[in-house]
Design a protein around this motif. Structure first.
Motif, PDB file in Angstrom:
ATOM      1  N   GLY A 175      24.882   9.739   3.072  1.00 56.32           N
ATOM      2  CA  GLY A 175      24.271   8.805   4.032  1.00 56.32           C
ATOM      3  C   GLY A 175      25.207   8.408   5.162  1.00 56.32           C
ATOM      4  N   ALA A 176      26.530   8.615   4.975  1.00 58.16           N
ATOM      5  CA  ALA A 176      27.489   8.284   6.031  1.00 58.16           C
ATOM      6  C   ALA A 176      27.300   9.193   7.250  1.00 58.16           C
ATOM      7  N   VAL A 177      26.825  10.443   7.015  1.00 60.90           N
ATOM      8  CA  VAL A 177      26.683  11.402   8.123  1.00 60.90           C
ATOM      9  C   VAL A 177      25.596  10.967   9.100  1.00 60.90           C
ATOM     10  N   PRO A 178      24.324  10.745   8.647  1.00 59.58           N
ATOM     11  CA  PRO A 178      23.322  10.249   9.600  1.00 59.58           C
ATOM     12  C   PRO A 178      23.677   8.890  10.195  1.00 59.58           C
ATOM     13  N   MET A 228      25.799   9.607  13.049  1.00 64.32           N
ATOM     14  CA  MET A 228      24.949  10.166  14.115  1.00 64.32           C
ATOM     15  C   MET A 228      24.192   9.064  14.841  1.00 64.32           C
ATOM     16  N   ASP A 229      23.741   8.045  14.084  1.00 65.61           N
ATOM     17  CA  ASP A 229      23.065   6.886  14.697  1.00 65.61           C
ATOM     18  C   ASP A 229      23.998   6.151  15.650  1.00 65.61           C
ATOM     19  N   ILE A 276      31.671  15.154  13.770  1.00 63.63           N
ATOM     20  CA  ILE A 276      31.663  14.662  12.381  1.00 63.63           C
ATOM     21  C   ILE A 276      32.198  15.740  11.447  1.00 63.63           C
ATOM     22  N   SER A 277      31.687  16.963  11.589  1.00 65.40           N
ATOM     23  CA  SER A 277      32.092  18.046  10.686  1.00 65.40           C
ATOM     24  C   SER A 277      33.580  18.381  10.851  1.00 65.40           C
ATOM     25  N   SER A 278      34.118  18.207  12.060  1.00 65.64           N
ATOM     26  CA  SER A 278      35.528  18.539  12.315  1.00 65.64           C
ATOM     27  C   SER A 278      36.484  17.444  11.836  1.00 65.64           C
ATOM     28  N   SER A 279      36.004  16.192  11.844  1.00 62.43           N
ATOM     29  CA  SER A 279      36.916  15.066  11.565  1.00 62.43           C
ATOM     30  C   SER A 279      36.815  14.529  10.145  1.00 62.43           C
TER      31      SER A 279
END
Length: 585
Positions: A430-433, A436-437, A445-448
């Motif tokens: 849930g941290a990913v969306p 994105m919000d 996000i994917s790189s860091s």
């Protein structure tokens, strides 16, 4: 150094309760402190061995029985036989009297001055003394009954009744009498001091003081649960709130809008910070205080409940030279405590660690801790801009709350820094969306992002009254099915099955004096750790499809929070009810 000063240490070493490495560490630390503490005193102060084991050792060494004084309510007449200053100075406590025999707990049985003082007081009253030993924690809790909350409430209420009650309308409170002056009077100041002291001595996280019909209710949050502790007369409420406002430098005459402040105070020889919030209600105000004890011990990840594959994921990602590690969960789920446990691992003399916090909850030596001040424009975002000019290796940001902080944290992680922070999200993915919000691009996000830990806190079963129970067949089958669905490293379900009945073994706390009849004592985390593998990076870059992410988490063999909770319930650390309670959050 005398042999007596290491008597308990040597005894525990001989009995195998203390390891050789622990023994060496104690002697080195005592030598380093230039004998400010003896080995025995150091052992007790640093909690290297449990209070119970030390009490047993004292009992055997000095041929004294152990008194069970946990939760014992001592008669005030018995307490008053030995004056409070004598009890506190010599660490002695009268707890019972049978005919002409006074029963006394002595914390240091080798202290002959303490025995002489007690014997002198007893002789004056025609009493003989029978000595006992007890665990330090039980002794300190019982000693607090000399000036505990109940005693102070009675004194303050009695004094306030005589001073205010005849001259005021109890339904209106004491505003008409000038609460500014009344809040400074001895009974009110003493009462508020006792409310705060009780909170610190009983590991309370929050204090609630609120109007309740014609009363003023005091509630404490312990182990995540609010408990009603005192009910005071309603006409004292405004004076108590005013006293708190005075201590936290808030406006006394402002009762229409919420106010926030801080109190720094020394309680039980420790400097305590209190974060104060006062809010107007229908016809009065409510105060809530968060208790922050910067001197508390920083726990290890294992102490907090991390184990197995999830622990390996966290440690592996912590060893990477840069990237972001996030801890997610609702308010009060122990996120900051986990961050400190991570910082403790990273804290080396060769590493520059800078933290931005609101508030600073623990003081950690070797870390540059900075308190944000939004009221003067010093926010997480502006602080982050300054931190990157401080040549940091590790940056800890208390919380990512807005788009700007999220963007700056991600860029810091991409430019060669380890960034630790917290975020509000229901689970690890849930941290990913959520990022994105906050307008962080998926490829950033994917790189860091290295890993995300999601956690909740469950109450631990009290070890002193733990008993085995049988769950309903339906609940047991559901748990069994959940745990058999995948292979779990370092866990075999069959180890927790009763060989006679074939049922899984679960536990609960029956309730005893040590846990205030709650059945629970302390808390630990149930958690899950997401590993940002190449496959997961690919899913995030393509828009973070939840279904694909679930498949990847299954492939990673990630133990989800609920499963982790069930395993801890089988190990006897918590109950299934607690796991189900937090899984609904």
């Amino acid at each position: 150094m005398s042999q007596d000063s290491s008597k308990i240490v040597n005894f525990l070493l001989k009995k195998g309760k203390l390891s050789s490495s622990q023994h060496e560490k104690i002697l080195k630390e005592v030598e380093k402190s230039k004998n400010d503490l003896s080995p025995d005193e150091f052992l007790e102060k640093k909690e290297i061995v449990s209070d119970e084991e030390i009490a047993k050792a004292k009992g055997e060494l000095y041929s004294l029985p152990i008194a069970d004084i946990y939760g014992l309510e001592i008669d005030q007449k018995v307490l008053n036989i030995i004056p409070e200053d004598v009890a506190e100075n010599y660490f002695v406590l009268p707890f019972d009297k049978e005919k002409k025999v006074l029963k006394v707990v002595i914390l240091d049985p080798s202290d002959f001055r303490a025995r002489e003082a007690v014997n002198f007081v007893a002789r004056q009253k025609g009493l003989q003394v029978e000595y006992f030993v007890a665990p330090r924690a039980a002794f300190e809790k019982a000693l607090a009954q000399y000036s505990g909350l109940d005693v102070e409430v009675k004194e303050a209420v009695g004094s306030a009744e005589s001073r205010f009650a005849p001259t005021l309308d109890k339904s209106k409170g004491i505003n008409d009498l000038g609460v500014g002056d009344i809040s400074k009077t001895a009974p009110i100041a003493k009462l508020v001091g006792s409310i705060l002291k009780y909170a610190v001595d009983n590991q309370v996280s929050d204090i609630h003081i609120e109007p309740f019909t014609n009363k003023s209710r005091v509630r404490y949050r312990v182990d995540g649960v609010l408990r009603e502790t005192a009910m005071l007369p309603g006409y004292l409420h405004s004076a108590i709130i005013s006293r708190i406002k005075v201590m936290s430098n808030l406006k006394l005459d402002e009762t229409r809008v919420p106010q926030g402040g801080r109190i720094r105070i020394v309680i039980s020889d420790r400097q305590i910070d209190l974060r104060v919030s006062v809010m107007p209600l229908l016809d009065n105000e409510k105060a809530v205080m968060r208790v922050l004890d910067p001197t508390r011990r920083i726990f290890t990840l294992q102490d907090l409940g991390f184990w197995g594959q999830g622990l390996d994921v966290v440690k592996n990602n912590l060893s990477k030279p840069h990237g972001m590690i996030l801890v997610t969960g609702p308010t009060g789920s122990g996120k900051t405590t986990t961050l400190y446990a991570l910082l403790k691992i990273l804290n080396q003399s060769t590493v520059n660690i800078v933290s931005l916090e609101d508030p600073i909850e623990y003081v950690l030596e070797g870390i540059n801790q900075s308190q944000v001040r939004p009221d003067v424009g010093y926010s997480f975002a502006s602080g982050l801009r300054s931190i990157v000019r401080q040549d940091p290796d590790v940056i800890m940001v208390g919380e990512i709350r807005d788009d700007e902080t999220a963007e700056l944290a991600v860029h810091a992680a991409l430019t060669g820094h380890i960034v630790l922070s917290t975020l509000h999200a229901n689970d690890s993915f849930g941290a990913v969306p959520r990022l994105m919000d906050m307008n962080v691009a998926p490829f950033l996000i994917s790189s860091s992002l290295n890993t995300v830990v999601a956690q909740r806190l469950v109450r631990k079963i009290c070890p002193h009254c733990r008993e085995e129970i049988k769950l309903s067949d339906a609940v047991e089958k559901s748990i069994e099915k959940s745990l058999q669905a995948k292979e779990i490293k370092n866990f075999n379900l069959e180890d927790y099955r009763d060989s006679n009945t074939g049922h899984l073994k679960f536990y609960r706390g029956r309730g005893c004096s040590r846990c205030n009849q709650e059945g629970y004592k302390g808390r630990l985390a149930v958690f899950e750790a997401l590993d940002m593998t190449d496959q997961m990076k690919n899913i995030v870059e393509k828009g973070a499809n939840e279904e694909n992410a679930e498949k990847e988490l299954e492939r990673q063999n990630m133990i989800k929070m609920v499963r982790d909770g069930y395993i801890k319930a089988l190990k006897g650390e918590t109950t299934v009810e607690e796991v189900l309670r937090v899984s609904r959050e």
